[in-house]
Every structure is written in structure tokens, then in C-alpha cells.
Design an enzyme around this catalytic site. Structure first.
Site, PDB file in Angstrom:
ATOM      1  N   ALA A 265       4.191  37.734  29.069  1.00  0.00           N
ATOM      2  CA  ALA A 265       2.993  38.418  29.560  1.00  0.00           C
ATOM      3  C   ALA A 265       2.158  38.953  28.391  1.00  0.00           C
ATOM      4  O   ALA A 265       0.930  38.884  28.420  1.00  0.00           O
ATOM      5  CB  ALA A 265       3.395  39.553  30.496  1.00  0.00           C
TER       6      ALA A 265
ATOM      7  N   GLY B  82      15.255  49.142  23.674  1.00  0.00           N
ATOM      8  CA  GLY B  82      15.756  50.422  24.168  1.00  0.00           C
ATOM      9  C   GLY B  82      15.425  51.564  23.220  1.00  0.00           C
ATOM     10  O   GLY B  82      14.553  51.438  22.340  1.00  0.00           O
TER      11      GLY B  82
ATOM     12  N   ASP C 218      20.647  49.526  30.349  1.00  0.00           N
ATOM     13  CA  ASP C 218      21.204  50.868  30.578  1.00  0.00           C
ATOM     14  C   ASP C 218      20.292  51.804  31.375  1.00  0.00           C
ATOM     15  O   ASP C 218      20.748  52.834  31.859  1.00  0.00           O
ATOM     16  CB  ASP C 218      21.513  51.548  29.237  1.00  0.00           C
ATOM     17  CG  ASP C 218      22.619  50.832  28.484  1.00  0.00           C
ATOM     18  OD1 ASP C 218      23.399  50.120  29.125  1.00  0.00           O
ATOM     19  OD2 ASP C 218      22.694  50.985  27.250  1.00  0.00           O
TER      20      ASP C 218
ATOM     21  N   ARG D  77      45.340  46.541  46.700  1.00  0.00           N
ATOM     22  CA  ARG D  77      45.344  47.068  45.331  1.00  0.00           C
ATOM     23  C   ARG D  77      44.226  48.075  45.092  1.00  0.00           C
ATOM     24  O   ARG D  77      43.262  48.145  45.845  1.00  0.00           O
ATOM     25  CB  ARG D  77      45.133  45.904  44.345  1.00  0.00           C
ATOM     26  CG  ARG D  77      46.402  45.129  44.121  1.00  0.00           C
ATOM     27  CD  ARG D  77      46.157  43.924  43.250  1.00  0.00           C
ATOM     28  NE  ARG D  77      47.433  43.322  42.905  1.00  0.00           N
ATOM     29  CZ  ARG D  77      47.590  42.065  42.535  1.00  0.00           C
ATOM     30  NH1 ARG D  77      46.565  41.255  42.463  1.00  0.00           N
ATOM     31  NH2 ARG D  77      48.781  41.608  42.221  1.00  0.00           N
TER      32      ARG D  77
ATOM     33  N   GLY E 208      27.439  51.117  29.583  1.00  0.00           N
ATOM     34  CA  GLY E 208      26.808  52.435  29.630  1.00  0.00           C
ATOM     35  C   GLY E 208      27.610  53.425  28.811  1.00  0.00           C
ATOM     36  O   GLY E 208      28.533  54.043  29.329  1.00  0.00           O
TER      37      GLY E 208
ATOM     38  N   GLY F 155      29.622  49.934  47.267  1.00  0.00           N
ATOM     39  CA  GLY F 155      30.524  50.660  48.155  1.00  0.00           C
ATOM     40  C   GLY F 155      31.801  51.134  47.480  1.00  0.00           C
ATOM     41  O   GLY F 155      32.873  51.152  48.092  1.00  0.00           O
TER      42      GLY F 155
ATOM     43  N   GLU G 210      34.706  53.539  45.903  1.00  0.00           N
ATOM     44  CA  GLU G 210      35.311  54.806  46.333  1.00  0.00           C
ATOM     45  C   GLU G 210      35.072  55.898  45.287  1.00  0.00           C
ATOM     46  O   GLU G 210      34.866  57.049  45.622  1.00  0.00           O
ATOM     47  CB  GLU G 210      36.828  54.633  46.539  1.00  0.00           C
ATOM     48  CG  GLU G 210      37.226  54.180  47.936  1.00  0.00           C
ATOM     49  CD  GLU G 210      36.811  52.754  48.248  1.00  0.00           C
ATOM     50  OE1 GLU G 210      36.592  51.978  47.302  1.00  0.00           O
ATOM     51  OE2 GLU G 210      36.698  52.421  49.439  1.00  0.00           O
TER      52      GLU G 210
ATOM     53  N   GLU H  53      31.610  52.621  30.671  1.00  0.00           N
ATOM     54  CA  GLU H  53      32.408  52.548  29.435  1.00  0.00           C
ATOM     55  C   GLU H  53      32.440  53.889  28.688  1.00  0.00           C
ATOM     56  O   GLU H  53      33.428  54.220  28.042  1.00  0.00           O
ATOM     57  CB  GLU H  53      31.913  51.423  28.520  1.00  0.00           C
ATOM     58  CG  GLU H  53      30.480  51.588  28.080  1.00  0.00           C
ATOM     59  CD  GLU H  53      29.938  50.416  27.273  1.00  0.00           C
ATOM     60  OE1 GLU H  53      30.708  49.703  26.619  1.00  0.00           O
ATOM     61  OE2 GLU H  53      28.703  50.234  27.293  1.00  0.00           O
TER      62      GLU H  53
ATOM     63  N   HIS I 190      29.898  41.684  28.459  1.00  0.00           N
ATOM     64  CA  HIS I 190      28.553  41.150  28.214  1.00  0.00           C
ATOM     65  C   HIS I 190      28.034  40.238  29.320  1.00  0.00           C
ATOM     66  O   HIS I 190      26.860  39.848  29.284  1.00  0.00           O
ATOM     67  CB  HIS I 190      28.497  40.467  26.845  1.00  0.00           C
ATOM     68  CG  HIS I 190      28.553  41.484  25.735  1.00  0.00           C
ATOM     69  ND1 HIS I 190      29.731  42.087  25.363  1.00  0.00           N
ATOM     70  CD2 HIS I 190      27.573  42.034  24.989  1.00  0.00           C
ATOM     71  CE1 HIS I 190      29.472  42.971  24.405  1.00  0.00           C
ATOM     72  NE2 HIS I 190      28.175  42.955  24.161  1.00  0.00           N
TER      73      HIS I 190
HETATM   74  O1  F6P Z   1      22.334  49.103  25.020  1.00  0.00           O
HETATM   75  C1  F6P Z   1      22.714  48.082  25.861  1.00  0.00           C
HETATM   76  C2  F6P Z   1      24.182  47.820  25.778  1.00  0.00           C
HETATM   77  O2  F6P Z   1      24.359  46.720  26.616  1.00  0.00           O
HETATM   78  C3  F6P Z   1      25.119  48.971  26.173  1.00  0.00           C
HETATM   79  O3  F6P Z   1      25.263  49.203  27.536  1.00  0.00           O
HETATM   80  C4  F6P Z   1      26.412  48.507  25.528  1.00  0.00           C
HETATM   81  O4  F6P Z   1      27.276  49.572  25.331  1.00  0.00           O
HETATM   82  C5  F6P Z   1      25.921  47.916  24.241  1.00  0.00           C
HETATM   83  O5  F6P Z   1      24.607  47.462  24.486  1.00  0.00           O
HETATM   84  C6  F6P Z   1      26.768  46.781  23.722  1.00  0.00           C
HETATM   85  O6  F6P Z   1      26.226  46.358  22.533  1.00  0.00           O
HETATM   86  P1  F6P Z   1      26.671  45.068  21.705  1.00  0.00           P
HETATM   87  O7  F6P Z   1      25.894  43.929  22.236  1.00  0.00           O
HETATM   88  O8  F6P Z   1      26.310  45.384  20.314  1.00  0.00           O
HETATM   89  O9  F6P Z   1      28.131  44.883  21.941  1.00  0.00           O
END
Ligand code: F6P
Length: 321
Positions: free
Chosen positions: A24, A104, A130, A165, A173, A188, A190, A225, A252
Site C-alpha cells: 500500500a 514493533g 504481539d 488430558r 508474548g 474456550g 479454562e 511465554e 514461530h
Molecule cells: O515480537 C514478536 C515476537 O514474535 C514475540 O512474540 C516473540 O517473543 C519474539 O518475537 C520471538 O523473536 P525471534 O523471532 O527473534 O525468536
């Protein structure tokens, strides 16, 4: 008004929809009669002069692709004033009078320093899965990533139910639980464990045990994370509940994939706004969304403030669990 050329780049972690945003920017600039360059591989490419002119054709066949055709990188050198000066000299070499940065928090911080030190006009577009850029409800890629997680939760739910399980799903994050909360609500779950809110694993395990004793077949626990390692939490949960527990670290996978309609649309809208703004001589702004509308945020405010997670979402995740 910019007369000669602008440039566009992507930086930091890629996110689905970055291509739509860059496309764009390029097509808007061209339709305004302004030359446009792509800076490849983020700030590293700016320092290495990996800068090439783009045409309308350069951005064909990318709107549907995840990743970023421009490439991205995390550059240590650009964190130094010397590195930023090198980058600036390369912008000058190509007569680039303004820069659109898609990325970001860290990437926009780099842009704010470049603007402060060199005066080069900068317009930012928030791009990260994120959704943690201050001043905007939305960052490019967050919708696709949340959908990817929900798709995984749907599948994990089938097998968790079959085996009675507990299923732990670790999502991205580090400092923001947005992805975990959104996917927890929509999937959904818990329990949703996020860095923003304290949690008590023994308490959670007592509740889980009681629920299973009363016939519950399975549970989904989404862990951001930044709240702790899914694997370690899984070990603890299994030990305390004595219920078969499995852990999936999505990693990833969450960053890739074809962007959702929402990400393509919003990225396209932000890309057009950013290009028009930089061409008209604006600087130090970031375009984002607030309550469905495009808004502009001061670049320095965006990078100097920390976005907090909407408490309503946290509450809803708890109520609906
Ligand atoms: O900032 C985006 C992000 O995907 C985070 O959520 C994650 O912790 C980080 O990048 C992972 O980074 P890398 O690609 O360097 O492993």
C-alpha cells in the site's frame, strides 16, 4: 512536501500483513508521483545500503503472503549513534526524504532515535503479532496469529478430550498477554496465564482436580511465554493433579501464514495513510486503530509508553472459563 523519494522498510519480528502494508505504501507513493525505495533486511540493510527502487510490479503477488518480501533483521549496530549515522548517509545517497517503518516497539524506537538525531521524517506503522504498541488497539499480524492459535487449540481440544488430558498451549508474548487472552477467550480455554497477572499454580491444580473428579473430560490452559515455560508449568500441573498432561509450544508457527482479511485490510489502510502523511511532510507519527478508526499517535509517545492489556478482556477470559 516530499518531492523526490520516500523509502519503506520492515523491521523486527515479521508479522502477517506486513507485505500488504508495504504494498500500500509503494502503490500510494507511485500514484502520487513520488519515487519509492525499499530498504531490505531492516536497519541492517539501511547500514549496508541494501536499498533498491520499487515499482508497482515489485509488490505484485504479495498481499496474500505472510513474512515480508523486504526481509527483516534485528541490528545491534543500529542501536549505536554511529550505526544510525551510517544508515542516514545511505538515505541521503538515494535522495530519500522520508521513511515509513513497519515494525514493533523496538523498530519504532530505532526510528524515533533516527528522527531525533538526523531530522529525517519518520512515519511508523505498528507491525507485530504481539499487539503491544502503545496508542493503538491493533498491530498488523495480531489477528492472523490469534487465528492460528485458535486453530491449534481446536485441534488440541479433540485429542485432549479423547484422552481426558490437560493440554497446555504455550503462545508468544514475552511482556504482553494479548495473544494468550484473545486466543484463550476465542478458543474456550479454562485458564489463561499471562505476565500481567499473578497466578497460583497449586490453586489452579486444586480446581482442575476437583473438576476432573466431577467428570470433566479435558482442560485447555493457554500460557503466554512471558508467564513461564509451558513445559515447566506442564510438569508441575501433572505432578500436582496426577492428571495426564501434555504441552504444545506453538513457537514461530504463530508468526507465519497467509494474513487474514482483517490484517490485509487494516494493513492496506495504514499503508495508504502512512504514505500520504510522509509525502505531505508529516513526521514522528504512527498510524494505528482506535475503536475501529484510523488514528495518528505521536511517535515518541508510542515508544515511551507501555501498552496495558484491556482489563475487560482479562475479566472475560476468567468469567467464561
Ligand atoms: O515480537 C514478536 C515476537 O514474535 C514475540 O512474540 C516473540 O517473543 C519474539 O518475537 C520471538 O523473536 P525471534 O523471532 O527473534 O525468536
Amino acid at each position: 512536501m516530499i518531492k523526490k523519494a520516500i523509502a519503506v522498510m520492515t523491521s523486527g519480528g515479521d508479522s502477517p500483513g506486513m507485505n500488504a502494508a508495504a504494498r500500500a505504501v509503494v502503490r500510494t507513493a507511485i500514484s502520487e508521483g513520488v519515487q519509492v525505495y525499499g530498504i531490505y533486511n531492516g536497519y541492517k540493510g539501511m547500514i549496508d545500503d541494501d536499498i533498491h527502487e520499487l515499482t508497482s510490479r515489485s509488490v505484485s503477488d504479495i498481499i496474500q503472503r505472510g513474512g515480508t518480501f523486504l526481509g527483516t533483521a534485528r541490528s545491534m549496530e543500529f542501536k549505536t549513534p554511529e550505526g544510525r549515522q551510517k544508515g542516514f548517509q545511505n538515505l541521503q545517497k538515494h535522495n530519500i526524504e522520508g521513511l515509513v517503518i513497519i515494525g514493533g516497539d523496538g523498530s519504532l524506537t530505532g526510528g524515533s532515535l533516527l528522527s531525533k538525531e538526523t531530522g529525517v521524517p519518520i512515519v511508523g506503522i505498528p507491525g507485530t503479532i504481539d499487539n503491544d504498541v502503545w496508542g493503538t488497539d491493533y498491530t498488523i499480524g495480531c489477528d492472523t496469529a490469534a487465528n492460528t492459535i485458535v486453530d491449534a487449540i481446536n485441534k488440541l481440544r479433540d485429542t485432549a478430550s479423547a484422552h481426558r488430558r490437560i493440554m497446555i498451549v504455550e503462545v508468544m508474548g514475552h511482556t504482553s498477554g494479548w495473544l494468550a487472552v484473545m486466543s484463550g477467550i476465542a478458543g474456550g480455554a479454562e485458564y489463561v496465564l499471562i505476565p500481567e497477572v499473578k497466578f497460583d499454580i497449586p490453586d489452579m491444580c486444586r480446581e482442575l482436580k476437583e473438576a476432573y473428579d466431577n467428570g470433566k473430560r479435558y482442560s485447555i490452559i493457554v500460557v503466554a511465554e512471558g508467564a513461564g515455560s509451558g513445559i515447566e508449568i506442564g510438569k508441575q500441573v501433572e505432578e500436582l493433579t496426577k492428571i495426564d498432561t501434555r504441552v504444545s509450544v506453538l513457537g514461530h508457527i504463530q508468526r507465519g501464514g497467509s494474513p487474514s482479511v482483517e490484517d490485509r485490510m487494516k494493513a492496506s489502510m495504514l499503508g495508504e495513510k502512512a504514505a500520504l502523511a510522509i509525502i505531505s511532510g508529516a513526521s514522528d507519527v504512527v498510524f494505528g486503530f482506535n475503536e475501529g478508526k484510523v488514528v495518528s499517535i505521536n511517535l515518541f509517545d508510542a515508544v515511551n509508553n507501555t501498552k496495558t492489556l484491556n482489563p475487560e478482556l482479562i475479566r472475560l477470559a476468567r468469567v467464561l472459563a
